[in-house]
Scaffold this active site. Structure first.
Site, PDB file in Angstrom:
ATOM      1  N   SER C 122       0.767  -0.950   0.090  1.00 56.03           N
ATOM      2  CA  SER C 122      -0.095  -0.050  -0.068  1.00 56.03           C
ATOM      3  C   SER C 122       0.745   1.226  -0.094  1.00 56.03           C
ATOM      4  O   SER C 122       2.075   1.285   0.518  1.00 56.03           O
ATOM      5  CB  SER C 122      -0.840  -0.246   1.115  1.00 56.03           C
ATOM      6  OG  SER C 122      -1.703   1.141   1.210  1.00 56.03           O
ATOM      7  N   HIS C 177      -7.387  -4.574   3.875  1.00 52.46           N
ATOM      8  CA  HIS C 177      -7.131  -3.026   4.067  1.00 52.46           C
ATOM      9  C   HIS C 177      -7.866  -2.334   3.110  1.00 52.46           C
ATOM     10  O   HIS C 177      -8.149  -1.322   3.326  1.00 52.46           O
ATOM     11  CB  HIS C 177      -5.457  -2.964   3.745  1.00 52.46           C
ATOM     12  CG  HIS C 177      -5.022  -1.593   3.602  1.00 52.46           C
ATOM     13  ND1 HIS C 177      -5.114  -1.122   2.200  1.00 52.46           N
ATOM     14  CD2 HIS C 177      -4.433  -0.739   4.369  1.00 52.46           C
ATOM     15  CE1 HIS C 177      -4.596   0.006   2.262  1.00 52.46           C
ATOM     16  NE2 HIS C 177      -4.007   0.226   3.380  1.00 52.46           N
ATOM     17  N   ASN C 178      -7.935  -2.794   1.889  1.00 51.54           N
ATOM     18  CA  ASN C 178      -8.607  -2.052   1.007  1.00 51.54           C
ATOM     19  C   ASN C 178     -10.005  -2.164   1.063  1.00 51.54           C
ATOM     20  O   ASN C 178     -10.674  -1.060   0.840  1.00 51.54           O
ATOM     21  CB  ASN C 178      -8.074  -2.551  -0.418  1.00 51.54           C
ATOM     22  CG  ASN C 178      -6.973  -2.204  -1.123  1.00 51.54           C
ATOM     23  OD1 ASN C 178      -5.930  -2.041  -0.330  1.00 51.54           O
ATOM     24  ND2 ASN C 178      -6.721  -2.016  -2.178  1.00 51.54           N
ATOM     25  N   GLU C 181     -10.755   0.712   3.476  1.00 54.11           N
ATOM     26  CA  GLU C 181     -10.398   2.132   2.508  1.00 54.11           C
ATOM     27  C   GLU C 181     -11.664   2.220   2.091  1.00 54.11           C
ATOM     28  O   GLU C 181     -11.978   3.535   1.959  1.00 54.11           O
ATOM     29  CB  GLU C 181      -9.377   1.741   1.660  1.00 54.11           C
ATOM     30  CG  GLU C 181      -8.944   2.739   0.714  1.00 54.11           C
ATOM     31  CD  GLU C 181      -8.034   2.278  -0.534  1.00 54.11           C
ATOM     32  OE1 GLU C 181      -7.137   1.691  -0.158  1.00 54.11           O
ATOM     33  OE2 GLU C 181      -8.224   2.255  -1.639  1.00 54.11           O
TER      34      GLU C 181
END
Lengths: 302, 302, 302, 302
Positions: C122, C177-178, C181
């Site tokens: 990232s 994680h995305n 996000e």
């Protein structure tokens, strides 16, 4: 007309009954023999000891209808049936298979000239009396062979069943049907919970459920059943607040992601079922922890 | 510069401390006297026995800052203060009032020439050391009088505070800030729960939380706090899975409905908090009942 | 230390730069040769004509890092690399692969004794200066070989990278994680849109974005970037209201369904992106049609 | 039995017709006189020139039924009627008022001994033939006076209308009914859009809509109407993808927030309507901007 029904559980058993009452000859097989014997005695079902025995009691073109749990059970029975069948025969999967599996199975059987028909079936325990809604995918020639059975299973010969598209389209249509069902159920449950929460009005949910059945915009079969159940009990204290989900709701949500189509309400109805099943409450514990971490808000101790 | 701080709880007490350490004279009043005495001893706060006493220790134009629970407590203190103040004085509400209330209060005070300033305040228990984020609504003249205090309270004199608009705009901006906070928290909690659920990888959430703090797209203060808390405990077995909500999340969702603006994720984050608070599980009981009614699916007995 | 970087696009190119500036020898290959030459000239990259050429410039144990589009491009390059490598070598996939693919690839390579490392990365275009957040899955022995490179790529040698679990765990962690996000971005966008909609306050979103960066609960890197962009332009009239989505948001939502874990907000943030991409508006046309059908409500003609 | 109907629009006009056909004497008033004359000619309605004239044609206890747009129009007519009525008379509001307004109005009238009845009415343009679903709040004595009219308006004398609780309970129940309607409609529209998106199956939505009407779990009046409309046109190219919302959906979502009850799907269905109405796309522009800001992803120019 004669067909074999493999799997005589809650769905298959009643479908066999309805077929018999409509004059169709049914060869029946079930893992536990008692069910077969009962149907033989009550409805004149032709009892079979095994899938092999069931097939042997059919004449070409043989029609073999599976009503089995989707996944491994259906797969293993199909593997067992493949060598017994020949070009021109028809396998119908009336269970809740993933349509990708049906497409795969259909392509494999097509190589041998065997027809595969995916017959998405709705109606639940009420289908015996009311008829089933049948969403049928496959080749026209195969479905033509099945038509007398479909006409008996459906609520009426000319409605409640349809050939919706190629192999896979039947289970696809049934899958989407169930996705819609998730959303409708959730909307209805939320609204009733809001009525229940308005304690100052002391509303009678059984009365309102019955009321809405007549002339309202939300009248529906789900409401009919709900209103009837609320007549018996509107506290539901004996029912755990845990909502199971089946493959089809999940597949609908995954299909939307695969297509890149927004299905916000149906996907959320599925997520709410997952939340109801969650015994850990981990996400909520995290949130309570965060509130404490930044704001000093007290956390409830569990 | 001197101002009165009415309400010396978790927020007001620390703000008085920070003001004192920044050289501002603070007259302090609190319902329970011990807090006042402690701040007088530790920080040189000027102790007041009552709101009236506090006001009497100020010179015109008098600056009276309220840090009280929104709603009835703030309202009753305002009612008590109105007759004590005169044209040119300034009342600052630093609590989490609904912006409609602030607009109403501002309009009423404006008739008497008293300034009303709504200073939405973020920063929680960390504000004492890090400074507070202050979203300030009101007239420029009033805010100018406050500027030395705002410069001390904020993380730095030139940032972390701003005059965002007319009376009401400060609390409005703070309200929306909290709505965003609900959505961010929920997203973070959901993601961490998904990591936790992947038992085959046996992930260390404290490690990942810390990892993400550096260079990732999701790095944020909420993540900082979460990662630190996870270092202490990642099972959270002692924390109940119940997430409280405050007025501001609710008001944000209502504002969206009033505006006719879609706030799907923020509204849903609020609904998930409600779901976490629901002890009845009524909607879920209804859904389990419906599944049983149409499909004969077994219900879990509670 | 020397490694080969296959793919020198927006991510790979900057990572090669950062590695070079940290003293790592980098053999670089890219489909279009200009990029390779530029990096050779500017950063002292060792240019390679082909993946084969790149591998030939390494000594055992060879470290080959792929920064390629996930899916077919990565797959075809892996197929080309397999025969060139031997037991003890390490392939690192730093792209956004689906973790199931990484598990499959890792298992296949393990049969030949080749290590596979999935390094979820990232940091976007800011990684060159700020460092990358690296979520690394694989065997400890392989990751030890890579450590000097990871220490250079990360924001600091001792933070911003971590060995999170076995093969697949790196891409899994990056995927989640995305997903987070997506939810955070949506919450932020919704809140800002609500500020924008409150025309009576005529709020300056650039001011508020900047304000929130200091001391607020929502301070975050996404807010930093948003505030900066709003300084340039807060009308965004030149940007189409269409939000692309990448594989990882979709996979996160599918993973939740596979696990049976509720991810309501993240899943909804994804659905809102799909809605933004929808040029047909079919669901909305259906709803307008239904309102007309039952209520006689006029429909807008398109 | 005789009553006055104030407001003879789409709803009120058809209700007057149905009452007349059921043998009830109806005094009718409407802002535009043509409607009154037409109903007088066709159905034997007793024409009134004004609300005052309408009231003057009734004998005590006078029954005055309002079918007017909720809000200011209803309020102004009520203000005009109050001085004309006396203890024992009954005002019925059959419009879509907010139940808080009905409670307020009921309390005010009760001081003068005038009865207020809130009769939430569902059925739309189909009510003339099918009957209306009437959810009635108020005192039993008042509702008893109305019963002959309710029996005629409902689908059958003994069903489709009910006294659900005190003043306010009728409009509350109608409000929740509409909330459920929003959720059900959205679920149905999403599912149909998913069918439409599966171009490989080339599904005929008119066929499937009709099919599901018979024996499926989702059979419902909304499906009946949808299936019929799809017979005419399944492309819907002439219908703009903009879904209006009415007060009741908004009030349902606000009520949930006031109660602290989770209504995730109904609230989201409302938000999706807002999204459909959004001409600015501001939240989506922000998201596209953010993606560009952190990842260098190209934005579509609008």
């Amino acid at each position: 007309m004669r067909l074999a029904m493999i799997g005589l559980g809650r769905m298959g058993g009643n479908m066999a009954r309805r077929l018999r009452r409509g004059g169709i000859e049914v060869v029946g097989y079930n893992r536990s023999r008692e069910v077969v014997d009962a149907l033989a005695a009550e409805e004149g079902l032709i009892a079979a000891d095994s899938p092999e025995d069931a097939v042997s009691r059919l004449a070409a073109p043989r029609l073999v209808w599976l009503m089995l749990p989707a996944g491994a059970v259906t797969e293993s029975h199909l593997e067992r049936l493949y060598p017994l069948l020949a070009a021109g025969d028809v396998i119908i999967d009336g269970g809740n298979a993933n349509y990708h599996d049906s497409q795969r199975r259909g392509a494999r059987l097509a190589e041998q000239g065997i027809h595969f028909v995916d017959a998405g079936t709705s109606g639940g325990v009420w289908g015996l009396d009311n008829g089933y809604c049948l969403m049928v995918g496959g080749e026209a020639a195969a479905i033509e062979l099945l038509t007398p059975a479909l006409q008996v299973l459906a609520p009426a010969p000319d409605r409640g069943w349809a050939h919706v598209g190629p192999v896979g389209a039947g289970h696809f249509t049934k899958m989407v049907h169930n996705g819609i069902e998730y959303g409708m159920m959730q909307a209805l449950a939320e609204g009733l919970a809001l009525l229940k929460g308005k304690t100052e009005f002391d509303l009678d949910l059984a009365q309102i459920g019955e009321l809405w059945r007549h002339g309202s915009v939300v009248r529906s079969w789900l409401l009919d059943l709900t209103a009837e159940a609320l007549q018996q009990d509107q506290d539901l204290a004996d029912i755990a607040p845990v909502v199971a989900d089946s493959g089809e709701g999940r597949w609908t949500a995954v299909e939307a992601i695969d297509q890149g189509v927004a299905l916000p309400v149906i996907s959320l109805a599925l997520a709410m079922r997952f939340a109801s099943q969650d015994e850990t409450g981990y996400a909520n514990r995290l949130l309570a922890m965060m509130r404490n971490a930044f704001g000093g808000h007290a956390v409830e101790k569990s």
